[in-house]
Design a protein around this motif. Structure first.
Motif, mmCIF file in Angstrom:
data_model
loop_
_atom_site.group_PDB
_atom_site.id
_atom_site.type_symbol
_atom_site.label_atom_id
_atom_site.label_comp_id
_atom_site.label_asym_id
_atom_site.label_seq_id
_atom_site.Cartn_x
_atom_site.Cartn_y
_atom_site.Cartn_z
ATOM 1 N N GLY A 9 5.568 14.513 -14.810
ATOM 2 C CA GLY A 9 5.161 15.685 -15.568
ATOM 3 C C GLY A 9 5.736 15.724 -16.964
ATOM 4 O O GLY A 9 5.689 16.755 -17.630
ATOM 5 N N GLN A 10 6.293 14.590 -17.426
ATOM 6 C CA GLN A 10 6.878 14.543 -18.766
ATOM 7 C C GLN A 10 5.799 14.443 -19.843
ATOM 8 O O GLN A 10 6.036 14.821 -20.990
ATOM 9 N N VAL A 11 4.648 13.899 -19.472
ATOM 10 C CA VAL A 11 3.497 13.848 -20.376
ATOM 11 C C VAL A 11 2.265 14.246 -19.586
ATOM 12 O O VAL A 11 2.223 14.096 -18.358
ATOM 13 N N GLN A 12 1.275 14.761 -20.272
ATOM 14 C CA GLN A 12 0.033 15.167 -19.607
ATOM 15 C C GLN A 12 -1.119 14.204 -19.878
ATOM 16 O O GLN A 12 -2.106 14.175 -19.156
ATOM 17 N N VAL A 13 -0.982 13.411 -20.932
ATOM 18 C CA VAL A 13 -1.995 12.426 -21.311
ATOM 19 C C VAL A 13 -1.291 11.095 -21.522
ATOM 20 O O VAL A 13 -0.137 11.051 -21.969
ATOM 21 N N GLY A 14 -1.969 9.993 -21.193
ATOM 22 C CA GLY A 14 -1.383 8.670 -21.390
ATOM 23 C C GLY A 14 -2.369 7.705 -22.002
ATOM 24 O O GLY A 14 -3.574 7.780 -21.744
ATOM 25 N N LEU A 15 -1.860 6.805 -22.841
ATOM 26 C CA LEU A 15 -2.655 5.741 -23.437
ATOM 27 C C LEU A 15 -2.170 4.428 -22.844
ATOM 28 O O LEU A 15 -0.995 4.088 -22.975
ATOM 29 N N THR A 16 -3.057 3.694 -22.192
ATOM 30 C CA THR A 16 -2.611 2.503 -21.486
ATOM 31 C C THR A 16 -3.769 1.542 -21.283
ATOM 32 O O THR A 16 -4.917 1.845 -21.629
ATOM 33 N N THR A 17 -3.471 0.360 -20.734
ATOM 34 C CA THR A 17 -4.533 -0.604 -20.445
ATOM 35 C C THR A 17 -5.355 -0.108 -19.272
ATOM 36 O O THR A 17 -4.889 0.675 -18.437
ATOM 37 N N GLY A 18 -6.592 -0.582 -19.202
ATOM 38 C CA GLY A 18 -7.481 -0.148 -18.136
ATOM 39 C C GLY A 18 -6.927 -0.445 -16.761
ATOM 40 O O GLY A 18 -6.905 0.419 -15.878
ATOM 41 N N SER A 19 -6.436 -1.671 -16.551
ATOM 42 C CA SER A 19 -5.941 -2.049 -15.227
ATOM 43 C C SER A 19 -4.648 -1.327 -14.888
ATOM 44 O O SER A 19 -4.437 -0.921 -13.741
ATOM 45 N N SER A 20 -3.761 -1.158 -15.858
ATOM 46 C CA SER A 20 -2.491 -0.479 -15.596
ATOM 47 C C SER A 20 -2.722 0.976 -15.211
ATOM 48 O O SER A 20 -2.118 1.482 -14.262
ATOM 49 N N GLY A 21 -3.613 1.652 -15.945
ATOM 50 C CA GLY A 21 -3.893 3.042 -15.645
ATOM 51 C C GLY A 21 -4.539 3.214 -14.284
ATOM 52 O O GLY A 21 -4.141 4.075 -13.483
ATOM 53 N N ALA A 22 -5.544 2.374 -13.996
ATOM 54 C CA ALA A 22 -6.231 2.467 -12.710
ATOM 55 C C ALA A 22 -5.300 2.102 -11.562
ATOM 56 O O ALA A 22 -5.345 2.712 -10.488
ATOM 57 N N ASP A 23 -4.443 1.107 -11.774
ATOM 58 C CA ASP A 23 -3.453 0.711 -10.764
ATOM 59 C C ASP A 23 -2.563 1.897 -10.408
ATOM 60 O O ASP A 23 -2.329 2.197 -9.233
ATOM 61 N N ALA A 24 -2.063 2.586 -11.432
ATOM 62 C CA ALA A 24 -1.180 3.725 -11.198
ATOM 63 C C ALA A 24 -1.894 4.839 -10.435
ATOM 64 O O ALA A 24 -1.331 5.441 -9.514
ATOM 65 N N ILE A 25 -3.136 5.099 -10.823
ATOM 66 C CA ILE A 25 -3.914 6.147 -10.158
ATOM 67 C C ILE A 25 -4.093 5.811 -8.679
ATOM 68 O O ILE A 25 -3.888 6.656 -7.796
ATOM 69 N N LEU A 26 -4.467 4.563 -8.400
ATOM 70 C CA LEU A 26 -4.673 4.148 -7.020
ATOM 71 C C LEU A 26 -3.354 4.061 -6.251
ATOM 72 O O LEU A 26 -3.359 4.068 -5.013
#
Length: 346
Positions: free
Chosen positions: A100-117
């Motif tokens: 909850g330290q940030v509400q939006v993130g800028l990242t690579t497609g695979s890294s972001g999707a990996d984290a979500i999954l």
């Protein structure tokens, strides 16, 4: 994707287990401490308020709008106060979102999707760039390698096993129809380590970003052999993600952020000279390097955040290819398209 199924080894699986464990721990601690995911930066139904943005890499062209937009005042005029939080890599962006330290993130497609999954409660909400031409292969200045075919049987440096650079090195062999053994991959580390390994001859080439490639050419320390624009197609290079709590409770803030981001991108597209000058100042590179990077990358920046269905499916397939998941996920598991396309504004 059979080619990659043999590639799923302990390194990738361990990396994901560590990420999942870290995310679970962060979520548990956050819930215990504050009874939620921490995204209480104002706004709500009363207006945009303040939003904190996790940025995985500071000096990279595709994330330039994060700081440029603040200086241009695109968010201020929308009543949104943006605070950029710079961290090292997509993994730390995901941890910051989970906490909850940030509400939006800028990242690579695979890294972001990996984290979500892996359990980070968030979704991809907009595209930064879909093509991989922003990533390059660098060889020594006097290397006898003159094209991609010259990489057969050579050793290519990557940052770490299971990383984006590792995946791209694999894709060289795939694109040429070679065996995976035809391109050897060495886990070399950061840019300085890659250069040292290149100079010592322990690697023949390495995968890195366009800014670095052009800068090394100017310094006489390397030569750009190729980019990955024609190697990885129909996928997602980098994107914008938002926490589920922000999407649910602070939709106005998320929408205002995306509007400001794409306004900045479209300003950059229309103002080459000003953007190049800004890059020289922020990245501390020469005007030549800034100009080359701009000309090479500007066309890949999305002006409205939309992601074609083919690219979403390509991203899902790449998660299998990188050993992130065993089965290809449905795109709605990591993608929320309610905010795009974002209308151009200025």
């Amino acid at each position: 994707m059979r080619f990659f199924e043999r590639e799923r080894g302990p390194a990738v699986k361990t990396r994901r287990r560590i990420l999942m464990a870290g995310v679970a721990a962060v979520l548990a601690l956050t819930a215990s401490a504050c009874g939620g995911d921490g995204s209480d930066s104002g706004g709500g139904d009363g207006g945009p308020g303040t939003i904190k943005v996790g940025v995985g890499t500071r000096q990279t062209f595709e994330f330039l709008p994060a700081e440029y937009g603040v200086d241009l005042g695109v968010w201020k005029k929308r009543g949104l106060n943006v605070e950029n939080v710079y961290v090292q890599g997509g993994g730390q962006v995901s941890q910051a979102m989970a906490a909850g330290q940030v509400q939006v993130g800028l990242t690579t497609g695979s890294s972001g999707a990996d984290a979500i999954l892996s359990g980070v409660p968030s979704k991809v909400v907009g595209l930064i760039g879909k093509d991989f031409k922003m990533m390059q292969v660098v060889v020594a200045k006097d290397s006898p390698i003159t094209d991609v075919k010259g990489l057969k049987g050579k050793t290519v440096g990557v940052s770490a096993a299971g990383s984006l650079t590792d995946y791209l090195a694999k894709m060289i062999a795939v694109s040429q129809g070679w065996s995976e053994r035809d391109v050897k991959r060495a886990n070399t580390g950061g840019l300085n380590e890659q250069l040292a390994a290149l100079e010592s001859g322990s690697i023949d080439a390495f995968v890195w970003s366009a800014e670095a490639g052009f800068a090394l050419e100017e310094q006489g320390k390397g030569r750009v052999l190729m980019d990955f624009g024609d190697v990885v197609k129909d996928s997602v290079f980098e994107n914008i993600i938002a926490t589920n709590d922000a999407v649910k409770k602070r939709e106005a803030s998320v929408r205002a952020y995306l509007e400001g981001w794409y306004e900045t991108v479209n300003y950059m597209k229309a103002h080459r000279a000003e953007t190049v000058a800004y890059m020289v100042k922020k990245f501390e590179v020469s005007e030549t390097v800034a100009g080359k990077t701009y000309d090479h990358d500007i066309g890949n920046l999305s002006g409205d955040g939309s992601i074609p269905e083919a690219n979403l499916k390509g991203l899902a397939a790449s998660l299998v290819a990188q050993g992130v998941v065993d089965d290809e996920p449905a795109t709605d598991e990591f993608w929320d398209g309610r905010f795009v396309p974002v209308a151009k504004a200025g």
